[in-house]
Write a protein that holds these residues in place. Structure first.
Motif: not given
Length: 76
Positions: A1-24
């Motif tokens: 289960m911890s692997n899934v949470k880790l992957l989800q956290a990574i995906l969330d960070k990637v999405k937030s970075m993608d959103n920031k890049v889109d804003e820029v």
């Protein structure tokens, strides 16, 4: 289960970075549009100034006329 949470956290960070890049990107496009329109306005102003400027021939004729006037004034 911890692997899934880790992957989800990574995906969330990637999405937030993608959103920031889109804003820029959006801000950059707005700035580019604003600057492009300003450059276009300046180009038109410069073209109008060039239309009002005397040509080389006109300038040379003016120089001759001024020289003639200077000579006439010097004689009087």
């Amino acid at each position: 289960m911890s692997n899934v949470k880790l992957l989800q956290a990574i995906l969330d960070k990637v999405k937030s970075m993608d959103n920031k890049v889109d804003e820029v990107k959006q801000e950059l496009e707005k700035t580019e549009t604003r600057l492009t329109s300003r450059i276009d306005k300046l180009g038109l102003q410069i073209a109008n100034f060039e239309d009002d400027a005397p040509t080389i021939g006109e300038f040379d004729k003016l120089e001759k006329r001024v020289s003639k006037l200077e000579n006439q004034i010097a004689k009087n």
